[in-house]
Design a protein around this motif. Sequence first.
Motif, PDB file in Angstrom:
ATOM      1  N   ALA B  12      -1.879 -11.995 -10.383  1.00  0.00           N
ATOM      2  CA  ALA B  12      -2.147 -10.587 -10.071  1.00  0.00           C
ATOM      3  C   ALA B  12      -3.352 -10.132 -10.874  1.00  0.00           C
ATOM      4  CB  ALA B  12      -0.928  -9.735 -10.402  1.00  0.00           C
ATOM      5  N   LYS B  13      -4.240  -9.382 -10.215  1.00  0.00           N
ATOM      6  CA  LYS B  13      -5.468  -8.946 -10.872  1.00  0.00           C
ATOM      7  C   LYS B  13      -5.634  -7.439 -10.695  1.00  0.00           C
ATOM      8  CE  LYS B  13     -10.208 -10.630 -11.328  1.00  0.00           C
ATOM      9  NZ  LYS B  13     -10.891  -9.337 -11.210  1.00  0.00           N
ATOM     10  N   ASP B  14      -5.876  -6.749 -11.801  1.00  0.00           N
ATOM     11  CA  ASP B  14      -6.117  -5.294 -11.807  1.00  0.00           C
ATOM     12  C   ASP B  14      -5.101  -4.546 -10.960  1.00  0.00           C
ATOM     13  OD1 ASP B  14      -8.312  -5.841 -13.333  1.00  0.00           O
ATOM     14  OD2 ASP B  14      -9.653  -5.964 -11.598  1.00  0.00           O
ATOM     15  N   LEU B  15      -3.854  -4.895 -11.135  1.00  0.00           N
ATOM     16  CA  LEU B  15      -2.811  -4.358 -10.260  1.00  0.00           C
ATOM     17  C   LEU B  15      -2.405  -2.943 -10.683  1.00  0.00           C
ATOM     18  CD1 LEU B  15      -1.023  -5.333  -7.893  1.00  0.00           C
ATOM     19  CD2 LEU B  15       0.646  -6.052  -9.590  1.00  0.00           C
ATOM     20  N   ILE B  17       0.557  -0.195  -9.710  1.00  0.00           N
ATOM     21  CA  ILE B  17       1.803  -0.095  -8.946  1.00  0.00           C
ATOM     22  C   ILE B  17       2.352   1.318  -8.997  1.00  0.00           C
ATOM     23  CG2 ILE B  17       2.458  -2.510  -9.242  1.00  0.00           C
ATOM     24  CD1 ILE B  17       4.278  -1.595 -11.546  1.00  0.00           C
ATOM     25  N   GLY B  18       3.173   1.654  -8.049  1.00  0.00           N
ATOM     26  CA  GLY B  18       3.766   2.990  -8.011  1.00  0.00           C
ATOM     27  C   GLY B  18       4.299   3.293  -6.633  1.00  0.00           C
ATOM     28  N   TYR B  19       4.592   4.576  -6.431  1.00  0.00           N
ATOM     29  CA  TYR B  19       5.134   5.011  -5.147  1.00  0.00           C
ATOM     30  C   TYR B  19       4.171   6.008  -4.516  1.00  0.00           C
ATOM     31  CZ  TYR B  19       9.352   3.079  -7.164  1.00  0.00           C
ATOM     32  OH  TYR B  19      10.260   2.245  -7.734  1.00  0.00           O
ATOM     33  N   GLY B  20       3.580   5.634  -3.406  1.00  0.00           N
ATOM     34  CA  GLY B  20       2.647   6.530  -2.733  1.00  0.00           C
ATOM     35  C   GLY B  20       1.507   6.893  -3.660  1.00  0.00           C
ATOM     36  N   LYS B  21       1.390   8.183  -4.017  1.00  0.00           N
ATOM     37  CA  LYS B  21       0.299   8.606  -4.900  1.00  0.00           C
ATOM     38  C   LYS B  21       0.695   8.533  -6.368  1.00  0.00           C
ATOM     39  CE  LYS B  21      -2.750  11.288  -2.052  1.00  0.00           C
ATOM     40  NZ  LYS B  21      -1.988  11.476  -0.793  1.00  0.00           N
ATOM     41  N   LYS B  22       1.980   8.405  -6.630  1.00  0.00           N
ATOM     42  CA  LYS B  22       2.452   8.422  -8.006  1.00  0.00           C
ATOM     43  C   LYS B  22       2.281   7.037  -8.645  1.00  0.00           C
ATOM     44  CE  LYS B  22       6.496   9.601 -10.768  1.00  0.00           C
ATOM     45  NZ  LYS B  22       6.657   8.298 -11.413  1.00  0.00           N
ATOM     46  N   ILE B  23       1.355   6.964  -9.622  1.00  0.00           N
ATOM     47  CA  ILE B  23       1.089   5.684 -10.272  1.00  0.00           C
ATOM     48  C   ILE B  23       2.075   5.471 -11.414  1.00  0.00           C
ATOM     49  CG2 ILE B  23      -0.581   4.453 -11.704  1.00  0.00           C
ATOM     50  CD1 ILE B  23      -2.771   5.771  -9.984  1.00  0.00           C
ATOM     51  N   VAL B  24       2.727   4.313 -11.402  1.00  0.00           N
ATOM     52  CA  VAL B  24       3.698   4.009 -12.456  1.00  0.00           C
ATOM     53  C   VAL B  24       3.032   3.229 -13.588  1.00  0.00           C
ATOM     54  CG1 VAL B  24       5.803   2.742 -13.009  1.00  0.00           C
ATOM     55  CG2 VAL B  24       5.676   4.083 -10.912  1.00  0.00           C
ATOM     56  N   ALA B  25       2.253   2.215 -13.232  1.00  0.00           N
ATOM     57  CA  ALA B  25       1.544   1.428 -14.244  1.00  0.00           C
ATOM     58  C   ALA B  25       0.290   0.855 -13.615  1.00  0.00           C
ATOM     59  CB  ALA B  25       2.431   0.303 -14.766  1.00  0.00           C
ATOM     60  N   LYS B  26      -0.765   0.685 -14.440  1.00  0.00           N
ATOM     61  CA  LYS B  26      -1.998   0.121 -13.887  1.00  0.00           C
ATOM     62  C   LYS B  26      -2.605  -0.898 -14.834  1.00  0.00           C
ATOM     63  CE  LYS B  26      -4.701   4.099 -15.402  1.00  0.00           C
ATOM     64  NZ  LYS B  26      -5.588   5.158 -14.994  1.00  0.00           N
ATOM     65  N   ASP B  27      -3.693  -1.535 -14.366  1.00  0.00           N
ATOM     66  CA  ASP B  27      -4.366  -2.591 -15.136  1.00  0.00           C
ATOM     67  C   ASP B  27      -3.415  -3.716 -15.526  1.00  0.00           C
ATOM     68  OD1 ASP B  27      -6.760  -1.278 -14.996  1.00  0.00           O
ATOM     69  OD2 ASP B  27      -6.384  -0.115 -16.826  1.00  0.00           O
ATOM     70  N   ILE B  28      -2.612  -4.157 -14.566  1.00  0.00           N
ATOM     71  CA  ILE B  28      -1.733  -5.276 -14.870  1.00  0.00           C
ATOM     72  C   ILE B  28      -2.417  -6.566 -14.422  1.00  0.00           C
ATOM     73  CG2 ILE B  28       0.521  -6.316 -14.435  1.00  0.00           C
ATOM     74  CD1 ILE B  28       1.444  -3.418 -13.702  1.00  0.00           C
ATOM     75  N   ASN B  29      -2.540  -7.494 -15.341  1.00  0.00           N
ATOM     76  CA  ASN B  29      -3.104  -8.799 -15.007  1.00  0.00           C
ATOM     77  C   ASN B  29      -2.124  -9.863 -15.462  1.00  0.00           C
ATOM     78  OD1 ASN B  29      -6.037  -8.378 -14.060  1.00  0.00           O
ATOM     79  ND2 ASN B  29      -5.824  -7.056 -15.843  1.00  0.00           N
ATOM     80  N   LEU B  30      -1.775 -10.742 -14.543  1.00  0.00           N
ATOM     81  CA  LEU B  30      -0.911 -11.837 -14.969  1.00  0.00           C
ATOM     82  C   LEU B  30      -1.177 -13.059 -14.119  1.00  0.00           C
ATOM     83  CD1 LEU B  30       1.601 -11.757 -12.655  1.00  0.00           C
ATOM     84  CD2 LEU B  30       2.248  -9.826 -14.065  1.00  0.00           C
ATOM     85  N   ASP B  63      -3.206  -0.565  -5.819  1.00  0.00           N
ATOM     86  CA  ASP B  63      -4.551  -1.114  -5.939  1.00  0.00           C
ATOM     87  C   ASP B  63      -4.473  -2.498  -6.586  1.00  0.00           C
ATOM     88  OD1 ASP B  63      -7.224  -1.062  -5.507  1.00  0.00           O
ATOM     89  OD2 ASP B  63      -7.718  -0.054  -7.389  1.00  0.00           O
ATOM     90  N   GLY B  64      -5.516  -3.296  -6.369  1.00  0.00           N
ATOM     91  CA  GLY B  64      -5.552  -4.626  -6.963  1.00  0.00           C
ATOM     92  C   GLY B  64      -5.131  -5.695  -5.968  1.00  0.00           C
TER      93      GLY B  64
END
Lengths: 331, 260
Positions: B12-15, B17-30, B63-64
Motif C-alpha cells: 500500500a502506498k500513500d493510502l 482511508i475513511g468513510y466517504g469524505k471523513k478521513i480516518v487515517a492517511k499517509d499509510i505505507n506498508l 486515496d492512494g
Amino acid sequence: MLGLILGVAFLANISLGSVMIPFSDTFRILFGGHIEHTSWDYIIWEYRIPKALTAILSGGGLALSGLLMQTLFRNPLAGPFVLGISSGASLGAAILIMGAGLFTGFTAFGIVNDLSIAMASSMGSFLVLLVVMAVASKIKDTMALLIIGLMFGSITAALVSVLSYFTEAEKLRQFVYWSFGSVGNLTWYQLTLLSSIVLLGILISISAIKSLNAYLLGERYAKSLGVNVKKSRYTIIITTGLLAGGITAFAGPIAFVGLAVPHLSRQIFDTTDHKILVPAVLIYGGILMLVCDTIAQWPGSEHILPINAITSIFGAPVVIWLLVNKRKMVF
Amino acid sequence: MEAKEKRITLNAKDLTIGYGKKIVAKDINLSLKAGELSAIVGINGIGKSTLLRTLGNLQPLIDGVIDIDGNSLTTYQPDQLATKISIVLTEPLIANNLTVFELIALGRQPYTNWWGTLRQRDTDKIKDTLHILDLINLKNKKCYELSDGQLQRVLLARALAQDTPIILLDEPTTHLDLYHKVHIFKLLKTIAHEMEKTIVLTTHEIEMAIQLCDNIVLLEGDKNTSGEPCELIAQHAFDTLFPSDTVSFDATTGTFKIEK
C-alpha cells in the motif's frame, strides 16, 4: 414424502367444497371417466383445480420470496412484503376501487373487475418496488434498506386509510373483500400467467442458491467469497418483487405464509442450506395454502372464509408451538 | 539458512482511508511479504479495522494505491479477488446453525461451480484445514455449540480453506483468555511461516504482537509507521502511543507499564 403430502392435500382440496362431490366421482372426473352430473365436471375442472393450483403456486411463491428476503437481510422478521410490495398493491387496488368515485378524472377506470384489480395492484406493487430500488442504489446498508421498505409500506398504508375514510360503504366493502385474499376465480389463462411468473422466480432463485448460501455469513463475507454483492442484491430484490407482486395481483395480499414457511422449513429440516430450503419452502408453502384453502371453504358450508385470516389463525400457532417446543430458533 | 528474498504480496502506498469524505487515517505505507505475520496496532478508534477492511476491498479507499500480487486492487473482479484475499471479521456470526463442516465448506465457493458442488479437490482441502486447526472432532457440531476459542479456529479454518495467499483477520483474539490468545497467535505464525501466507491481523495485544509478529503497522492517525518490532522499538515508536502519565513503554523488555 413431501411430494406425497402435497399430492394428498391437492386431492383433498379439490374433492372438498361447498358442493358435495363424492370422492370416487372426483377421481373419475380427474381421469376422464364418465359421471352423471355434468355440473360436477365443470366445478372440478373450471373452479376447483385452478383454485388448487393457484393455492400451490401462491403459497410456494410467497414462501420462496420470504426465504429470499430473510436471507438477504439476515433478519428473521423479514418477509416478502417488507419492501412495501403488499402495501403498494393495496394502494393500487384502493385507488382503482375507491379512488374512482373521488376523482372524476379517474372515471375512465370505473370498470372494476378482477382483472383490472389485478393490474392495478401489480402496478402499485411495482411502483413501490421501483422507488425502493432507486433508494437501494444510494443506500449501501441493507438494514437501512429494510427500514426504508417498511416506511414506504407505512406511507402507502396511510394513503389507503385516507382513501377509505372518504369512500362510500359499498366501495369500501369491495376493497375489504379484495384485501381478504382469495385463490379462487382465476381463469386458466390467468393461471398460465401466474405460473409463468412463479416459474421464472423459481428459476432465478435456483441460479442464486450459491450466493444465498454465502449471504448466510453476512454481506461482507459474501463479498469476500467472490459474490458480486451489488448484482445479486438487485437480482434477489427483483425476484421477490416479481413473486410477491405477481401473486398479490392475482390472489390479493396473503399474509403470514411468506414470513412463517421459511421458519417452519428451517425448524423441520434443521438446516440453513438453500439447496434444501428452496425446494422445501416451495412444497411447504404449497401444502400450507392448500390446507388453509380447504379450511376456508369448509366442506358443505356455503360460506368461504377469508383465506388471509385462515393462514394466520391456523399457521401462527404452529410456528409458536415449534419455537416453544424446540426452545431454539434455527436461523 | 539464508532465505531467498521474500515476495511482496500486499503493498500500500500513500493510502488514505475513511468513510466517504471523513478521513480516518492517511499517509499509510506498508509492504507485506509472503510467509510473514503482521499486526496492525493502535489505540481505539484510530482506524485499525477500517484499514483492514480497506485492504480487503470491503470498503473503498479514499486515496492512494493498494497492490495485490503486483496488480492494483481495482483491477480484480470479485471472484478473482476471492482467490487472493480471505477475511475473518469481528461481526458475530448470525448463521450459527451451520455445522463446522458447512461453514468451512463455504470457503470453497470461489472454486466451485454455479451450484456450489464440492469436488474431490475441495473436500481434500477442507479435510486438510480441519486437520491443521485440530477441528476433526468438531466437524459435525453446530456453530452455536462452540466456545469462543473454537469458533475463532473454525472461522480461521474457513479462511484457510479459501486457499488465498493473503489472510486478513479483524481482532481474532478478542473474547479469548490469555492461553487461547497466545494459542491463536502462535497458530497464525506457524501457518504464515509454513504455508508461505501473508497474514495480517488487527489487535490490542501490542506486547504479544511485539513478541510474535514479524511485522507491525502502528497507526497513530497523522503518523503511521510500519516495520519489524525491534526496528520500531529502536525508533521509539511505541513511546508515544499512550499518554505517558498513564502507560509507558519499557524498551528493554518490550512491555508496557502502568504508571501509578
